[in-house]
Design a protein around this motif. Structure first.
Motif, PDB file in Angstrom:
ATOM      1  N   PHE A  79       2.998  17.364  -5.709  1.00  0.00           N
ATOM      2  CA  PHE A  79       1.968  16.993  -4.722  1.00  0.00           C
ATOM      3  C   PHE A  79       2.144  15.552  -4.278  1.00  0.00           C
ATOM      4  N   VAL A  80       2.370  14.659  -5.234  1.00  0.00           N
ATOM      5  CA  VAL A  80       2.434  13.237  -4.875  1.00  0.00           C
ATOM      6  C   VAL A  80       3.670  12.941  -4.017  1.00  0.00           C
ATOM      7  N   VAL A  81       4.769  13.640  -4.269  1.00  0.00           N
ATOM      8  CA  VAL A  81       5.962  13.463  -3.418  1.00  0.00           C
ATOM      9  C   VAL A  81       5.626  13.847  -1.975  1.00  0.00           C
ATOM     10  N   LEU A  82       4.987  15.015  -1.810  1.00  0.00           N
ATOM     11  CA  LEU A  82       4.631  15.450  -0.448  1.00  0.00           C
ATOM     12  C   LEU A  82       3.590  14.514   0.164  1.00  0.00           C
ATOM     13  N   GLN A  83       2.647  14.086  -0.655  1.00  0.00           N
ATOM     14  CA  GLN A  83       1.611  13.177  -0.151  1.00  0.00           C
ATOM     15  C   GLN A  83       2.230  11.845   0.285  1.00  0.00           C
ATOM     16  N   SER A  84       3.170  11.331  -0.502  1.00  0.00           N
ATOM     17  CA  SER A  84       3.798  10.052  -0.142  1.00  0.00           C
ATOM     18  C   SER A  84       4.585  10.197   1.154  1.00  0.00           C
ATOM     19  N   ALA A  85       5.232  11.372   1.327  1.00  0.00           N
ATOM     20  CA  ALA A  85       5.987  11.606   2.564  1.00  0.00           C
ATOM     21  C   ALA A  85       5.046  11.619   3.767  1.00  0.00           C
ATOM     22  N   VAL A  86       3.944  12.316   3.607  1.00  0.00           N
ATOM     23  CA  VAL A  86       2.994  12.442   4.725  1.00  0.00           C
ATOM     24  C   VAL A  86       2.340  11.082   5.014  1.00  0.00           C
ATOM     25  N   PHE A  87       1.944  10.376   3.959  1.00  0.00           N
ATOM     26  CA  PHE A  87       1.309   9.084   4.199  1.00  0.00           C
ATOM     27  C   PHE A  87       2.303   8.015   4.650  1.00  0.00           C
ATOM     28  N   GLY A  88       3.587   8.205   4.333  1.00  0.00           N
ATOM     29  CA  GLY A  88       4.615   7.317   4.899  1.00  0.00           C
ATOM     30  C   GLY A  88       4.584   7.413   6.422  1.00  0.00           C
ATOM     31  N   GLY A  89       4.427   8.642   6.919  1.00  0.00           N
ATOM     32  CA  GLY A  89       4.317   8.855   8.364  1.00  0.00           C
ATOM     33  C   GLY A  89       3.034   8.271   8.923  1.00  0.00           C
ATOM     34  N   SER A 131      10.076   5.528   9.439  1.00  0.00           N
ATOM     35  CA  SER A 131       9.167   6.208   8.517  1.00  0.00           C
ATOM     36  C   SER A 131       9.947   6.865   7.378  1.00  0.00           C
ATOM     37  N   LEU A 132      11.061   7.475   7.724  1.00  0.00           N
ATOM     38  CA  LEU A 132      11.881   8.159   6.723  1.00  0.00           C
ATOM     39  C   LEU A 132      12.480   7.154   5.726  1.00  0.00           C
ATOM     40  N   CYS A 133      13.008   6.038   6.259  1.00  0.00           N
ATOM     41  CA  CYS A 133      13.614   5.019   5.378  1.00  0.00           C
ATOM     42  C   CYS A 133      12.552   4.428   4.446  1.00  0.00           C
ATOM     43  N   ARG A 134      11.390   4.196   5.014  1.00  0.00           N
ATOM     44  CA  ARG A 134      10.298   3.613   4.233  1.00  0.00           C
ATOM     45  C   ARG A 134       9.913   4.561   3.089  1.00  0.00           C
ATOM     46  N   TRP A 135       9.833   5.858   3.410  1.00  0.00           N
ATOM     47  CA  TRP A 135       9.449   6.829   2.384  1.00  0.00           C
ATOM     48  C   TRP A 135      10.549   6.966   1.327  1.00  0.00           C
ATOM     49  N   ALA A 136      11.819   6.829   1.753  1.00  0.00           N
ATOM     50  CA  ALA A 136      12.927   6.966   0.801  1.00  0.00           C
ATOM     51  C   ALA A 136      12.786   5.951  -0.334  1.00  0.00           C
ATOM     52  N   PRO A 195       0.817  -1.226   0.000  1.00  0.00           N
ATOM     53  CA  PRO A 195       0.000   0.000   0.000  1.00  0.00           C
ATOM     54  C   PRO A 195       0.848   1.273   0.000  1.00  0.00           C
ATOM     55  N   GLY A 196       1.885   1.291   0.825  1.00  0.00           N
ATOM     56  CA  GLY A 196       2.742   2.477   0.900  1.00  0.00           C
ATOM     57  C   GLY A 196       3.470   2.763  -0.402  1.00  0.00           C
ATOM     58  N   LEU A 197       3.815   1.695  -1.133  1.00  0.00           N
ATOM     59  CA  LEU A 197       4.525   1.863  -2.403  1.00  0.00           C
ATOM     60  C   LEU A 197       3.573   2.205  -3.541  1.00  0.00           C
ATOM     61  N   LEU A 198       2.426   1.520  -3.562  1.00  0.00           N
ATOM     62  CA  LEU A 198       1.545   1.623  -4.724  1.00  0.00           C
ATOM     63  C   LEU A 198       0.591   2.807  -4.685  1.00  0.00           C
TER      64      LEU A 198
END
Lengths: 255, 258
Positions: free
Chosen positions: A65-75, A112-117, A27-30
């Motif tokens: 937007f999607v980069v910021l959204q992915s960062a926020v949803f990673g958290g 969270s940071l590693c996952r988002w990276a 889910p986090g990736l897709l």
């Protein structure tokens, strides 16, 4: 030293769980890829509306937007993991065993940071593969990633604060819904001046708008109001750090 | 004293409605989330109405169709998750020891979901009217829309029931949610198909049955009586109902025979 060793242990465990469990990893990736596809692909004709001015094209416009959204949803997704840990009783055992409790929050934030990276690396590859254009010399793109790192920290600290207070998976909607609203009450589809009516008023006072508009200016190669954007993101991160640490005290007091 | 199939269906439908009503998250989520998305999109995408060929000046009217389909998708989750819980807790096993007929189990479960789906549809309609949406097909169109909502909720509810009966797992049912989300977003939910600029996306939206469900509702709201949109929407909904009810009936027979 104890802080770092606790953080390292928590982060390693979290990352191991995420990267060895498809139902947690995918889910986090897709989801960000899916939103990128749906917005940049489906709504590309919005770039032809009068007053829309973003020379790099709608794909680049949505990428920010999607980069910021992915960062926020990673958290946010990491927050679900914290809630699961405390619901299952693991969090309680962790509180008993860890010599430095703040390290627990730090560990979750590192995870969270590693996952988002990983997510953003995949997202970037896909964006360039479909022909995304970046203005300037491209170095400014790292400004967008920098903003996203701070937003990732803010989001995981918000999620941790809720999860540590509620300590149940039922905290999911409480974590997710405000984040969803704050993100989508920003100028997601068109620049701020093209928003009309109540949504323009909401977007104007929404702190994410400042971050998003600067993120887009990084992609365009013409950074604007970078200080204000980083200050806004940092203020959110600091506020939610206090929120998370008070949540940690709440979990400690609950025993 | 009532007995027989009708009473069995009534009792299980009532149980389904009461059980959902006792879980506020299951009521509020399907009602509020689609309306929030409607609010966000109708504000953010209003600029789309300036595109040449856009069918209406009101993006809210254009987007009002989406909550009807999104709400029905939520009912899939509710129907499936509740049934999966019945399987996991052994309720279905105990039921199979009673004279309860399998068809009553399915009809009762789906009856409750359809009732809730209709309540959702009425709420979405009320919000539309409150915001000032003019219903191009008039009062008769509202009746057709409610009938369509009935059909779509039944179809998606049966799909959720099928997943629950096949897997016996609430987690598996929840796992379908992202898939439905993909179907919803890769459709004409935010822009008419003829205005989608990217060819592959337009093709994907064209073969996506959810596009026709949305366009059927949309035609009633903004166009009036569009025979083609109605025929396509009702046909797609009918196929979903027939296939999903057949599959879930078979899965129920297998499950209760174990």
């Amino acid at each position: 030293m104890r802080l770092l060793s606790v953080a390292q242990g928590v982060a390693w465990r979290m990352l191991h769980n995420v990267f060895t469990n498809r139902s947690l990893l995918l889910p986090g990736l897709l989801f960000p890829l899916f939103f990128f596809t749906a917005f940049a692909g489906g709504l590309s004709n919005i770039a032809h509306t009068p007053g829309f001015d973003f020379p790099e094209g709608y794909t680049a416009f949505q990428f920010a937007f999607v980069v910021l959204q992915s960062a926020v949803f990673g958290g946010v997704f990491t927050g679900f993991g914290i809630a699961r840990d405390f619901e299952s009783g693991f969090g309680r055992r962790l509180l008993l065993a860890a010599p430095h409790h703040t390290g627990i929050v730090l560990g979750y934030a590192i995870a969270s940071l590693c996952r988002w990276a990983v997510t953003v690396a995949l997202l970037t590859v896909v964006a360039f593969a479909v022909g995304m254009k970046v203005g300037g010399d491209g170095v400014d793109l790292f400004g967008l990633y920098g903003l996203a790192v701070v937003m990732n920290a803010a989001a995981v600290l918000w999620a941790a604060g809720v999860a540590l207070r509620l300590r149940t998976m039922q905290a999911g909607p409480v974590i997710q819904l405000p984040v969803f609203l704050v993100l989508f009450f920003a100028p997601v589809y068109v620049p701020l001046p093209l928003l009309k009516g109540w949504i323009h008023g909401v977007a104007t006072v929404n702190p994410v708008t400042r971050v998003l508009e600067t993120g887009r200016s990084f992609i365009a190669g013409t950074p604007t109001e970078t200080g204000a954007a980083f200050a806004t993101a940092a203020a959110l991160a600091v506020a939610f750090l206090l929120w998370a640490l008070r949540g940690l005290r709440s979990a400690e007091n609950a025993g | 004293m009532r007995d027989g199939l009708a009473d069995q269906v009534f009792q299980l439908s009532r149980r389904s409605v009461v059980r959902t009503a006792r879980q506020p998250a299951n009521v509020v989520g399907p009602l509020v989330f689609p309306l929030l998305l409607l609010a966000v999109n109708s504000g953010g995408l209003r600029a789309e109405t300036h595109l040449p060929g856009f069918p209406t000046r009101s993006f809210f009217a254009f987007a009002l169709a989406v909550p009807f389909i999104q709400g029905a998708l939520f009912s899939t989750m509710n129907a499936g998750t509740d049934l999966a819980r019945d399987i996991q807790t052994g309720f279905l096993n105990r039921l199979s020891l009673t004279p309860m007929r399998p068809v009553a189990v399915l009809a009762g479960q789906l009856g409750g979901i359809v009732i809730l789906g209709l309540i959702q549809a009425v709420v979405y309609l009320s919000v539309g009217f409150a915001v000032g949406v003019h219903f191009a097909s008039g009062a008769a169109g509202v009746v057709v829309l409610l009938a369509f909502s009935f059909l779509v909720t039944l179809g998606f509810g049966a799909l959720g029931a099928f997943t629950a009966l096949r897997t016996g797992s609430g987690e598996a049912v929840q796992g379908m949610f992202p898939l439905f989300f993909v179907f919803l977003f890769i459709s004409s939910m935010n822009i008419p198909r003829n205005l989608i600029g990217v060819t592959w996306f337009r093709d994907a939206a064209t073969i996506n049955p959810v596009s026709y469900l949305i366009e059927c509702v949309r035609s009633l709201v903004i166009a009036g009586w569009d025979g083609e949109a109605l025929a396509l929407g009702f046909s797609v909904a009918a196929v979903i109902v027939v296939v999903s009810v057949t599959l879930s009936a078979r899965a129920l027979r297998t499950r209760m025979g174990r």
